[in-house]
Scaffold this motif. Structure first.
Motif, PDB file in Angstrom:
ATOM      1  N   LEU A   8      43.492  34.855  46.275  1.00  0.00           N
ATOM      2  CA  LEU A   8      43.713  35.546  47.160  1.00  0.00           C
ATOM      3  C   LEU A   8      43.419  34.625  48.601  1.00  0.00           C
ATOM      4  O   LEU A   8      42.290  34.107  48.330  1.00  0.00           O
ATOM      5  N   VAL A   9      44.174  34.548  49.387  1.00  0.00           N
ATOM      6  CA  VAL A   9      44.041  33.361  50.904  1.00  0.00           C
ATOM      7  C   VAL A   9      43.242  34.007  51.781  1.00  0.00           C
ATOM      8  O   VAL A   9      43.559  35.091  52.150  1.00  0.00           O
ATOM      9  N   CYS A  10      42.090  33.516  52.316  1.00  0.00           N
ATOM     10  CA  CYS A  10      41.190  33.718  52.977  1.00  0.00           C
ATOM     11  C   CYS A  10      41.978  34.081  54.718  1.00  0.00           C
ATOM     12  O   CYS A  10      42.227  32.969  55.039  1.00  0.00           O
ATOM     13  N   PRO A  11      41.448  35.037  55.088  1.00  0.00           N
ATOM     14  CA  PRO A  11      42.479  34.872  56.233  1.00  0.00           C
ATOM     15  C   PRO A  11      41.858  34.196  57.568  1.00  0.00           C
ATOM     16  O   PRO A  11      42.675  34.285  58.818  1.00  0.00           O
ATOM     17  N   HIS A  12      40.604  33.245  57.427  1.00  0.00           N
ATOM     18  CA  HIS A  12      39.757  33.339  58.221  1.00  0.00           C
ATOM     19  C   HIS A  12      39.833  31.302  58.130  1.00  0.00           C
ATOM     20  O   HIS A  12      40.250  30.640  58.909  1.00  0.00           O
ATOM     21  N   CYS A  13      39.725  30.885  57.379  1.00  0.00           N
ATOM     22  CA  CYS A  13      39.657  30.015  56.428  1.00  0.00           C
ATOM     23  C   CYS A  13      40.230  29.004  55.831  1.00  0.00           C
ATOM     24  O   CYS A  13      41.092  28.340  56.165  1.00  0.00           O
ATOM     25  N   HIS A  14      41.518  30.135  55.471  1.00  0.00           N
ATOM     26  CA  HIS A  14      42.544  29.435  54.604  1.00  0.00           C
ATOM     27  C   HIS A  14      42.261  28.955  53.317  1.00  0.00           C
ATOM     28  O   HIS A  14      43.592  28.409  53.299  1.00  0.00           O
ATOM     29  N   LYS A  15      40.772  29.763  52.900  1.00  0.00           N
ATOM     30  CA  LYS A  15      41.138  28.820  51.878  1.00  0.00           C
ATOM     31  C   LYS A  15      41.284  29.706  50.460  1.00  0.00           C
ATOM     32  O   LYS A  15      41.552  31.163  50.750  1.00  0.00           O
ATOM     33  N   VAL A  16      41.454  28.968  49.466  1.00  0.00           N
ATOM     34  CA  VAL A  16      42.404  30.062  48.046  1.00  0.00           C
ATOM     35  C   VAL A  16      40.650  30.463  47.373  1.00  0.00           C
ATOM     36  O   VAL A  16      39.939  29.665  46.827  1.00  0.00           O
ATOM     37  N   LEU A  19      39.756  35.852  42.584  1.00  0.00           N
ATOM     38  CA  LEU A  19      39.357  36.840  41.692  1.00  0.00           C
ATOM     39  C   LEU A  19      39.378  37.160  40.161  1.00  0.00           C
ATOM     40  O   LEU A  19      41.102  37.747  40.802  1.00  0.00           O
ATOM     41  N   PRO A  20      38.425  37.806  40.368  1.00  0.00           N
ATOM     42  CA  PRO A  20      38.665  39.015  38.938  1.00  0.00           C
ATOM     43  C   PRO A  20      39.966  40.074  39.124  1.00  0.00           C
ATOM     44  O   PRO A  20      39.878  40.755  40.491  1.00  0.00           O
ATOM     45  N   ALA A  21      41.409  40.459  38.926  1.00  0.00           N
ATOM     46  CA  ALA A  21      42.182  41.242  39.190  1.00  0.00           C
ATOM     47  C   ALA A  21      41.814  42.663  39.906  1.00  0.00           C
ATOM     48  O   ALA A  21      42.495  43.325  40.271  1.00  0.00           O
ATOM     49  N   ASP A  22      41.052  43.308  38.784  1.00  0.00           N
ATOM     50  CA  ASP A  22      40.494  44.906  39.038  1.00  0.00           C
ATOM     51  C   ASP A  22      39.662  44.873  40.294  1.00  0.00           C
ATOM     52  O   ASP A  22      39.102  45.982  40.945  1.00  0.00           O
ATOM     53  N   LYS A  23      39.484  43.519  41.099  1.00  0.00           N
ATOM     54  CA  LYS A  23      38.389  43.465  42.329  1.00  0.00           C
ATOM     55  C   LYS A  23      38.648  43.097  43.155  1.00  0.00           C
ATOM     56  O   LYS A  23      38.893  43.130  44.844  1.00  0.00           O
ATOM     57  N   LEU A  24      40.393  42.667  43.210  1.00  0.00           N
ATOM     58  CA  LEU A  24      41.398  42.297  44.085  1.00  0.00           C
ATOM     59  C   LEU A  24      41.740  43.355  44.877  1.00  0.00           C
ATOM     60  O   LEU A  24      40.931  42.747  46.272  1.00  0.00           O
ATOM     61  N   ALA A  25      41.443  44.054  45.100  1.00  0.00           N
ATOM     62  CA  ALA A  25      41.891  45.316  46.214  1.00  0.00           C
ATOM     63  C   ALA A  25      40.607  45.221  46.799  1.00  0.00           C
ATOM     64  O   ALA A  25      41.077  45.582  48.742  1.00  0.00           O
ATOM     65  N   SER A  26      39.559  45.376  46.554  1.00  0.00           N
ATOM     66  CA  SER A  26      38.924  45.282  47.672  1.00  0.00           C
ATOM     67  C   SER A  26      37.816  44.240  47.404  1.00  0.00           C
ATOM     68  O   SER A  26      37.455  44.125  48.795  1.00  0.00           O
ATOM     69  N   GLY A  27      38.676  43.146  46.966  1.00  0.00           N
ATOM     70  CA  GLY A  27      38.599  41.991  47.919  1.00  0.00           C
ATOM     71  C   GLY A  27      36.917  41.197  48.506  1.00  0.00           C
ATOM     72  O   GLY A  27      37.027  40.215  47.882  1.00  0.00           O
ATOM     73  N   GLY A  28      36.175  41.888  49.081  1.00  0.00           N
ATOM     74  CA  GLY A  28      35.012  41.176  48.555  1.00  0.00           C
ATOM     75  C   GLY A  28      34.927  40.128  50.206  1.00  0.00           C
ATOM     76  O   GLY A  28      35.820  40.013  51.168  1.00  0.00           O
ATOM     77  N   ASN A  29      33.853  39.449  49.726  1.00  0.00           N
ATOM     78  CA  ASN A  29      34.073  38.293  50.715  1.00  0.00           C
ATOM     79  C   ASN A  29      34.242  36.642  50.471  1.00  0.00           C
ATOM     80  O   ASN A  29      34.311  36.527  49.311  1.00  0.00           O
ATOM     81  N   HIS A  53      49.908  30.608  52.873  1.00  0.00           N
ATOM     82  CA  HIS A  53      48.979  32.089  53.296  1.00  0.00           C
ATOM     83  C   HIS A  53      50.194  32.527  51.834  1.00  0.00           C
ATOM     84  O   HIS A  53      50.084  33.633  51.446  1.00  0.00           O
ATOM     85  N   THR A  54      51.077  32.008  52.110  1.00  0.00           N
ATOM     86  CA  THR A  54      52.457  33.044  51.492  1.00  0.00           C
ATOM     87  C   THR A  54      52.912  32.188  50.220  1.00  0.00           C
ATOM     88  O   THR A  54      53.271  32.781  49.448  1.00  0.00           O
ATOM     89  N   GLY A  55      52.157  30.950  50.081  1.00  0.00           N
ATOM     90  CA  GLY A  55      52.717  30.391  48.705  1.00  0.00           C
ATOM     91  C   GLY A  55      51.613  30.948  47.790  1.00  0.00           C
ATOM     92  O   GLY A  55      52.074  29.894  46.909  1.00  0.00           O
ATOM     93  N   ARG A  56      50.555  30.779  48.450  1.00  0.00           N
ATOM     94  CA  ARG A  56      48.882  30.293  47.211  1.00  0.00           C
ATOM     95  C   ARG A  56      48.594  32.240  47.176  1.00  0.00           C
ATOM     96  O   ARG A  56      47.538  31.749  46.096  1.00  0.00           O
ATOM     97  N   SER A  57      48.777  32.679  47.313  1.00  0.00           N
ATOM     98  CA  SER A  57      48.557  34.293  47.121  1.00  0.00           C
ATOM     99  C   SER A  57      49.079  34.921  46.228  1.00  0.00           C
ATOM    100  O   SER A  57      50.259  34.569  46.145  1.00  0.00           O
ATOM    101  N   ASP A  58      48.094  35.414  45.424  1.00  0.00           N
ATOM    102  CA  ASP A  58      48.693  36.152  44.154  1.00  0.00           C
ATOM    103  C   ASP A  58      49.866  37.799  44.917  1.00  0.00           C
ATOM    104  O   ASP A  58      50.255  38.067  44.052  1.00  0.00           O
ATOM    105  N   VAL A  59      49.146  37.989  45.851  1.00  0.00           N
ATOM    106  CA  VAL A  59      49.603  39.646  46.497  1.00  0.00           C
ATOM    107  C   VAL A  59      50.745  39.000  47.758  1.00  0.00           C
ATOM    108  O   VAL A  59      50.580  38.400  48.262  1.00  0.00           O
TER     109      VAL A  59
END
Length: 147
Positions: A8-16, A19-29, A53-59
């Protein structure tokens, strides 16, 4: 035991972030900048950050190609925001201003706006032109197999 991880790509700093798949929805920081990975607003994309953002995110990433002079785009914007809140944790919602990001708009042959394109792992999965309300956006995502 191995944990199934997703990117999941960070919307702020754009770093990839991984995350564990089961924690993806909650996301965290974000591990780099510590900002939330699922902010309360639609992500603004540019020519510079579009590919990551479109190429490096599994979401799946749903991009609204729009322009400030476009009446239907302005009418759809609050509906897009509402749909983003509804799909938070499942689909990243983003906007690309076609006037400011002409290279990317040209790359995807955007001929009419608003145009929605759904991406996952760098691939275009589907596209739809024309303004839609929140319900129509949700139905369209479901019709693409997004749950």
């Amino acid at each position: 035991m191995t944990t199934d991880t997703r990117h999941l790509v960070c919307p702020h700093c754009h770093k990839v972030n991984r995350l564990p798949a089961d924690k993806l929805a909650s996301g965290g920081n974000c591990g780099a900048c510590k900002q939330p990975l699922w902010p309360d607003h639609v992500l603004e994309l540019t020519d510079q950050n579009f590919a990551v953002h479109t190429g490096r995110s599994d979401v799946p990433v749903l991009v609204d190609f729009w322009a400030s002079w476009c009446g239907p785009c302005k009418m759809m914007a609050p509906q897009f925001e509402q749909a983003a809140r509804e799909w938070r944790g499942k689909v990243r919602f983003a906007k690309l201003n076609t006037e400011q990001a002409q290279a990317t708009a040209g790359q995807f042959a955007i001929r009419s706006i608003p145009t929605l394109i759904l991406f996952q792992n760098g691939r275009e999965l589907a596209r739809q032109s024309g303004a839609m309300n929140q319900s129509q956006i949700s139905q369209w995502l479901q019709s693409q197999g997004i749950r």
